[in-house]
Design a protein around this motif. Structure first.
Motif, PDB file in Angstrom:
ATOM      1  N   GLY A 170      67.054 -32.414  -7.406  1.00 47.27           N
ATOM      2  CA  GLY A 170      68.197 -32.504  -8.377  1.00 47.27           C
ATOM      3  C   GLY A 170      68.911 -33.784  -7.633  1.00 47.27           C
ATOM      4  O   GLY A 170      69.570 -34.466  -8.506  1.00 47.27           O
ATOM      5  N   LYS A 171      68.814 -34.014  -6.266  1.00 47.69           N
ATOM      6  CA  LYS A 171      69.682 -34.971  -5.676  1.00 47.69           C
ATOM      7  C   LYS A 171      69.152 -36.170  -5.106  1.00 47.69           C
ATOM      8  O   LYS A 171      69.537 -37.429  -4.969  1.00 47.69           O
ATOM      9  CB  LYS A 171      70.481 -34.204  -4.608  1.00 47.69           C
ATOM     10  N   GLY A 172      67.725 -35.828  -4.396  1.00 49.80           N
ATOM     11  CA  GLY A 172      67.157 -36.901  -3.588  1.00 49.80           C
ATOM     12  C   GLY A 172      66.125 -37.666  -4.206  1.00 49.80           C
ATOM     13  O   GLY A 172      65.422 -38.216  -3.616  1.00 49.80           O
ATOM     14  N   LEU A 202      77.966 -43.823  -4.891  1.00 51.13           N
ATOM     15  CA  LEU A 202      77.414 -42.736  -6.283  1.00 51.13           C
ATOM     16  C   LEU A 202      76.324 -41.692  -5.744  1.00 51.13           C
ATOM     17  O   LEU A 202      75.410 -42.293  -5.286  1.00 51.13           O
ATOM     18  CB  LEU A 202      76.983 -43.396  -7.432  1.00 51.13           C
ATOM     19  N   ASP A 203      76.741 -40.453  -5.664  1.00 53.15           N
ATOM     20  CA  ASP A 203      75.908 -39.434  -5.667  1.00 53.15           C
ATOM     21  C   ASP A 203      75.205 -39.103  -7.091  1.00 53.15           C
ATOM     22  O   ASP A 203      75.662 -38.070  -7.446  1.00 53.15           O
ATOM     23  CB  ASP A 203      76.397 -38.254  -4.957  1.00 53.15           C
ATOM     24  N   MET A 204      74.439 -40.020  -7.516  1.00 55.88           N
ATOM     25  CA  MET A 204      73.747 -39.548  -8.744  1.00 55.88           C
ATOM     26  C   MET A 204      72.697 -38.479  -8.781  1.00 55.88           C
ATOM     27  O   MET A 204      71.961 -38.175  -7.701  1.00 55.88           O
ATOM     28  CB  MET A 204      72.838 -41.032  -9.165  1.00 55.88           C
ATOM     29  N   HIS A 259      77.020 -38.811 -12.853  1.00 53.28           N
ATOM     30  CA  HIS A 259      77.759 -39.503 -11.840  1.00 53.28           C
ATOM     31  C   HIS A 259      78.662 -38.533 -10.941  1.00 53.28           C
ATOM     32  O   HIS A 259      79.121 -37.618 -11.265  1.00 53.28           O
ATOM     33  CB  HIS A 259      78.573 -40.659 -12.388  1.00 53.28           C
ATOM     34  N   GLU A 260      78.703 -38.968  -9.520  1.00 53.04           N
ATOM     35  CA  GLU A 260      79.478 -38.341  -8.748  1.00 53.04           C
ATOM     36  C   GLU A 260      80.157 -39.643  -7.798  1.00 53.04           C
ATOM     37  O   GLU A 260      79.435 -39.922  -6.961  1.00 53.04           O
ATOM     38  CB  GLU A 260      78.856 -37.219  -7.831  1.00 53.04           C
ATOM     39  N   MET A 261      81.267 -39.850  -8.077  1.00 58.23           N
ATOM     40  CA  MET A 261      81.991 -41.022  -7.252  1.00 58.23           C
ATOM     41  C   MET A 261      82.456 -40.483  -5.897  1.00 58.23           C
ATOM     42  O   MET A 261      83.222 -39.544  -5.774  1.00 58.23           O
ATOM     43  CB  MET A 261      82.972 -41.397  -8.084  1.00 58.23           C
ATOM     44  N   GLU A 262      82.025 -41.145  -4.789  1.00 57.57           N
ATOM     45  CA  GLU A 262      82.220 -40.667  -3.282  1.00 57.57           C
ATOM     46  C   GLU A 262      82.542 -41.601  -2.420  1.00 57.57           C
ATOM     47  O   GLU A 262      82.165 -42.847  -2.611  1.00 57.57           O
ATOM     48  CB  GLU A 262      80.972 -39.982  -2.907  1.00 57.57           C
ATOM     49  N   LEU A 263      83.368 -41.397  -1.284  1.00 52.94           N
ATOM     50  CA  LEU A 263      83.787 -42.153  -0.225  1.00 52.94           C
ATOM     51  C   LEU A 263      82.538 -42.008   0.566  1.00 52.94           C
ATOM     52  O   LEU A 263      82.125 -40.961   0.751  1.00 52.94           O
ATOM     53  CB  LEU A 263      84.990 -41.610   0.677  1.00 52.94           C
ATOM     54  N   TYR A 318      75.825 -29.054   3.510  1.00 50.30           N
ATOM     55  CA  TYR A 318      75.310 -30.195   3.221  1.00 50.30           C
ATOM     56  C   TYR A 318      73.976 -30.274   2.560  1.00 50.30           C
ATOM     57  O   TYR A 318      73.509 -29.228   2.554  1.00 50.30           O
ATOM     58  CB  TYR A 318      74.925 -30.780   4.562  1.00 50.30           C
ATOM     59  N   PHE A 319      73.582 -31.405   2.029  1.00 52.40           N
ATOM     60  CA  PHE A 319      72.451 -31.687   1.584  1.00 52.40           C
ATOM     61  C   PHE A 319      72.014 -32.989   1.793  1.00 52.40           C
ATOM     62  O   PHE A 319      72.816 -33.692   2.223  1.00 52.40           O
ATOM     63  CB  PHE A 319      72.081 -31.250   0.100  1.00 52.40           C
ATOM     64  N   THR A 320      70.693 -33.525   1.447  1.00 55.35           N
ATOM     65  CA  THR A 320      70.434 -34.872   1.894  1.00 55.35           C
ATOM     66  C   THR A 320      69.824 -35.492   0.935  1.00 55.35           C
ATOM     67  O   THR A 320      69.139 -35.054   0.038  1.00 55.35           O
ATOM     68  CB  THR A 320      69.595 -34.910   3.236  1.00 55.35           C
ATOM     69  N   THR A 356      80.776 -38.008   1.152  1.00 60.72           N
ATOM     70  CA  THR A 356      81.867 -36.977   1.426  1.00 60.72           C
ATOM     71  C   THR A 356      82.397 -36.014   0.168  1.00 60.72           C
ATOM     72  O   THR A 356      83.315 -35.465   0.511  1.00 60.72           O
ATOM     73  CB  THR A 356      83.068 -37.755   2.135  1.00 60.72           C
ATOM     74  N   GLY A 357      81.632 -36.301  -0.801  1.00 62.33           N
ATOM     75  CA  GLY A 357      81.743 -35.420  -1.972  1.00 62.33           C
ATOM     76  C   GLY A 357      82.577 -36.155  -2.959  1.00 62.33           C
ATOM     77  O   GLY A 357      83.263 -37.125  -2.711  1.00 62.33           O
ATOM     78  N   THR A 358      82.552 -35.425  -4.198  1.00 65.80           N
ATOM     79  CA  THR A 358      83.194 -36.223  -5.564  1.00 65.80           C
ATOM     80  C   THR A 358      84.450 -35.316  -6.134  1.00 65.80           C
ATOM     81  O   THR A 358      84.193 -33.968  -5.987  1.00 65.80           O
ATOM     82  CB  THR A 358      82.018 -36.179  -6.553  1.00 65.80           C
ATOM     83  N   PRO A 359      85.260 -35.954  -6.408  1.00 68.84           N
ATOM     84  CA  PRO A 359      86.319 -35.288  -7.132  1.00 68.84           C
ATOM     85  C   PRO A 359      86.135 -34.894  -8.445  1.00 68.84           C
ATOM     86  O   PRO A 359      84.729 -35.150  -9.163  1.00 68.84           O
ATOM     87  CB  PRO A 359      87.539 -36.497  -7.330  1.00 68.84           C
ATOM     88  N   CYS A 386      75.280 -35.518   2.623  1.00 70.55           N
ATOM     89  CA  CYS A 386      76.291 -35.565   1.338  1.00 70.55           C
ATOM     90  C   CYS A 386      76.777 -34.101   1.351  1.00 70.55           C
ATOM     91  O   CYS A 386      75.988 -32.931   1.961  1.00 70.55           O
ATOM     92  CB  CYS A 386      75.416 -35.277   0.109  1.00 70.55           C
ATOM     93  N   VAL A 387      78.042 -34.192   1.292  1.00 73.06           N
ATOM     94  CA  VAL A 387      79.006 -32.970   1.346  1.00 73.06           C
ATOM     95  C   VAL A 387      79.149 -32.311  -0.148  1.00 73.06           C
ATOM     96  O   VAL A 387      79.183 -33.063  -0.641  1.00 73.06           O
ATOM     97  CB  VAL A 387      80.172 -33.305   2.047  1.00 73.06           C
ATOM     98  N   GLY A 388      78.735 -31.222   0.064  1.00 70.64           N
ATOM     99  CA  GLY A 388      79.041 -30.241  -1.434  1.00 70.64           C
ATOM    100  C   GLY A 388      80.458 -29.793  -1.662  1.00 70.64           C
ATOM    101  O   GLY A 388      80.874 -29.404  -0.759  1.00 70.64           O
TER     102      GLY A 388
HETATM  103 MN    MN Z   1      78.038 -35.107  -4.538  1.00 75.94          MN
END
Ligand code: MN
Length: 229
Positions: free
Chosen positions: A131-133, A110-112, A79-83, A53-55, A199-202, A30-32
């Motif tokens: 927090g992420k994985g 989604l990078d929840m 929520h983090e919406m991502e491509l 990056y994180f994973t 690829t990161g969230t807006p 995942c790109v921060g």
């Molecule tokens: Mn993200």
């Protein structure tokens, strides 16, 4: 066949649009902070620092349409919406000009995030992993095969929660483009078939509650959908 001492884990996989075949998942990178407005809302400087990056574990994948259990130990699930980019051909030191040839396909994902645990980790200089994985933290839409002239450098990206738009932007607003990310990440690790890159969230990340319906969309790619339970 190896003779394992316990049953080997099931290989996580993402469905493919218009097919009964599945894409097997090896790792999730995942790109921060890859959209300036999101970096600002998180209290960071959006200047073009190198990507980081994180994973998430591969088995954090949640199949599109499935319910997502609200995770334990958090009161602030975001929520983090991502491509999402799916790597079909691996390699290290991939040139930017060749990068898209390594892509098998794309999906909406989604990078929840357990934001309270991530913020605590940031404050104390600890890893973001919890927090992420966590389990079910990566809902993924069905993969769209690369090609047909699809260009990941532009296209609307949007997330609705209970029918209301919460995040909306355009892929052209990424700080680091898909080819730049693949080239950069492939200098840090050898990319392999089955790797997914979020690829990161807006901007517009926010908390969700049990019962909320999340419906994401990336123009030209597809949808991702899940309900928090
Ligand atoms: Mn993200």
């Amino acid at each position: 066949m190896s003779d394992y001492v316990i049953a080997p884990p099931v290989i996580p996989a993402v469905p493919v649009q218009g097919s009964s075949q599945m894409f097997p998942v090896r790792r999730i990178f995942c790109v921060g902070r890859n959209y300036a407005e999101h970096a600002i809302e998180m209290g960071s400087d959006p200047t073009r620092e190198p990507p980081f990056y994180f994973t998430k574990p591969a088995d954090a994948v949640l199949i599109n349409g499935a319910d997502m259990p609200y995770p334990p130990m958090s009161k602030d699930l975001h929520h983090e919406m991502e491509l999402v980019v799916a790597i079909g051909t691996g390699g290290s030191d991939i040139a930017e000009a060749d990068a898209l040839k390594h892509v098998w396909g794309y999906c909406a994902g989604l990078d929840m995030t357990r934001r309270d645990l991530q913020n605590e980790a940031k404050k104390t200089g600890r890893p973001w992993d919890m927090g992420k994985g966590f389990d079910f933290s990566a809902p993924m839409g069905a993969l769209r095969r690369a090609g047909d002239g699809f260009d990941p450098s532009r296209g609307r990206i949007e997330l609705k929660v209970n029918g209301t738009v919460r995040q909306t932007s355009d892929l052209s607003r990424m700080i680091w483009s898909v080819p730049e990310i693949i080239a950069n990440l492939s200098r840090l690790v050898r990319l392999a078939p089955g790797d997914l890159i979020m690829t990161g969230t807006p901007e517009g990340v926010a908390a969700v509650q049990r019962g909320d319906l999340l419906e994401g969309f990336v123009e030209g790619v597809g949808e991702v959908r899940c309900r928090i339970v």
